[in-house]
Design a protein around this motif. Structure first.
Motif, short mmCIF file in Angstrom:
data_model
loop_
_atom_site.label_atom_id
_atom_site.label_comp_id
_atom_site.label_asym_id
_atom_site.label_seq_id
_atom_site.Cartn_x
_atom_site.Cartn_y
_atom_site.Cartn_z
N MET A 26 0.79 -1.22 0.00
CA MET A 26 0.00 0.00 0.00
C MET A 26 0.83 1.29 0.00
SD MET A 26 -3.07 -0.65 -0.58
CE MET A 26 -3.69 1.01 -0.31
N SER A 30 0.41 4.03 -2.81
CA SER A 30 0.01 5.38 -2.44
C SER A 30 0.95 6.42 -3.03
CB SER A 30 -0.04 5.51 -0.91
OG SER A 30 -0.50 6.80 -0.54
N ARG A 33 0.29 6.61 -6.92
CA ARG A 33 -0.95 7.24 -7.37
C ARG A 33 -0.99 8.72 -7.05
NH1 ARG A 33 -5.88 5.00 -3.56
NH2 ARG A 33 -5.04 5.61 -1.53
N TRP A 34 -0.41 9.14 -5.91
CA TRP A 34 -0.37 10.58 -5.62
C TRP A 34 0.67 11.29 -6.48
CZ3 TRP A 34 -4.25 12.99 -3.65
CH2 TRP A 34 -5.12 12.31 -2.79
N PHE A 152 -8.26 5.15 -7.34
CA PHE A 152 -8.83 5.53 -6.05
C PHE A 152 -10.20 4.88 -5.88
CE2 PHE A 152 -5.77 8.79 -7.02
CZ PHE A 152 -5.19 9.08 -5.80
#
Length: 438
Positions: A26, A30, A33-34, A152
């Motif tokens: 994760m 994270s 994707r950010w 998301f």
């Protein structure tokens, strides 16, 4: 009984062991994707600077070529109509070929057309390039909605979508000072080249870092967040079938009504500040940025509010509609009295509040489209909604000009904007109710 118990224990321990590596994935997911959201935010800023450069260089270009005000007005609107119409096929193309390729092509083309505009020597060449700029930019936000839908889950999609949409407000706020400095130091042609070249590092970063989530990442990102009907929605539906739904038309009309008033701000606010409130040309640039900074906050508030409501157990569609309907209705309440106040600070305050609330829906509009569309039609429905919005955007400067020619005042402009904002609130509030079935 003991045998069954041991099976349960083994099953539970297996699930726990399987989830362990998933949990370690994760943080990496994270960060990725950010990072993608950051690239899209920067691209949104460049995207809107490419649109705004002609407005900043308006008088300089008109003087150099001898263009009339009517010719410049048509040139300024040359971007909007092709952009609105191109959104329709752009959404289908993003659904068909994926956001990585479509966004890369869009960024490459709109940057190229901006640079090419620095070499124009005729009105028709200039007009054609502005049209091509509008067409080439059309896949951007539709790619963004597809990406946030993939990376998301339902409970967290509003914030990244809102962040991407703040790019336009950041650009609107910083465009006057930055582009004016470039204009004064490089000339208008050099300014176009500089803005166009800003897209190159973003294109390289995008092609290197973006990818779609794999099957395991997709399961982690959307664990427990897909509706029961989701597997059925994976069946590809025809693009034209989306127009069978009243909700689609409500989204088109609603976004038309909201975007009309937003583009009154974007195209006529400096004129209102100068002619109606008496600000000097130098002061107008700074005062005009106040509503746009308020707009940045408005987009973020809309996205954060919608996500928070989802996490509290409110249905996702209702959670997206609340900031849209509330924002549009409150914007109408602040926009309507603007021409009737006689205090300049109060007028500026109302302008800022009106723009803040008109931007609240922008933090949820795209997310709403991703929530109600069949999975394979997310970009298509978002593009259809955006098509309606930019029809309103294209009409705004024209209708405002006609009203000003007829009355010489902004009174009816603000009243019309307020009425349309209420229509937008009603369209979303009453007619967008449930997920579209494929």
């Amino acid at each position: 009984m003991m045998k069954g118990d041991s099976t349960t224990v083994i099953s539970t321990s297996s699930a726990a062991s399987a989830s362990a590596p998933a949990m370690t994935q994760m943080p990496a997911i994270s960060r990725l994707r950010w990072g993608i959201v950051l690239i899209l935010l920067l691209a949104a800023i460049v995207n809107y600077l490419d649109r705004a450069n002609l407005s900043i260089a308006n008088t300089t270009i008109a003087a150099e070529f001898g263009f009339s005000q009517t010719e410049m007005g048509l040139l300024l609107s040359a971007f909007l109509w092709p952009y609105a119409l191109a959104n329709l096929p752009a959404g289908w193309l993003v659904d068909r070929y994926g956001p990585k390729r479509m966004f890369a092509w869009a960024l490459c083309l709109w940057s190229s057309f901006t640079v090419l505009a620095s070499f124009v020597n005729s009105y028709s060449f200039f007009y054609g390039l502005r049209m091509m700029l509008g067409i080439s930019e059309s896949p951007f936000f539709t790619s963004g909605i597809k990406i946030t839908h993939r990376w998301f889950g339902d409970r967290e999609r509003g914030l990244p979508t809102a962040i991407i949409n703040t790019g336009s407000q950041i650009a609107n706020a910083i465009a006057p000072p930055i582009l004016t400095v470039l204009l004064l130091t490089l000339g208008w042609r050099g300014m176009f080249v500089a803005i166009g070249l800003m897209g190159l590092p973003l294109l390289l970063a995008w092609w290197k870092f973006y990818r779609d989530p794999d099957a395991r990442e997709d399961a982690l990102l959307h664990a427990g967040q897909r509706s029961v009907a989701q597997p059925e929605e994976q069946v590809r539906t025809r693009w034209g079938a989306l127009f069978r739904y009243p909700a689609t038309w409500a989204m088109v009309i609603g976004n038309f009504s909201i975007m009309f008033t937003i583009w009154v701000y974007l195209t006529w606010l400096p004129s209102y500040l100068e002619k109606s409130l008496g600000f000097s040309l130098q002061a107008t640039g700074w005062i005009a940025s106040i509503p746009f900074f308020a707009g940045i906050l408005g987009v973020l508030v809309g996205g954060i509010l919608s996500d928070r409501l989802v996490r509290r157990g409110v249905a996702s569609i209702t959670s997206r509609k609340i900031p849209i309907v509330l924002g549009a209705a409150l914007a109408a309440c602040f926009v309507a009295p603007i021409p009737f106040v006689h205090s300049t600070p109060l007028a500026i305050t109302l302008l800022a509040l009106g723009y803040f609330f008109s931007q609240m829906p922008q933090g949820a509009l795209w997310t709403l489209a991703s929530d109600i569309a069949p999975k394979e039609q997310v970009a298509s429905l978002g593009a259809i909604q955006n098509f309606g919005g930019f029809l309103g955007a294209a009409m705004a400067p024209i209708v405002t000009g006609v009203i000003l020619d007829m009355t010489g005042k902004f009174t009816n402009v603000f009243l019309l904007g307020a009425i349309l904002l209420f229509i937008g609130a009603l369209s979303y509030g009453l007619f967008v109710r449930r997920r579209l079935q494929s």
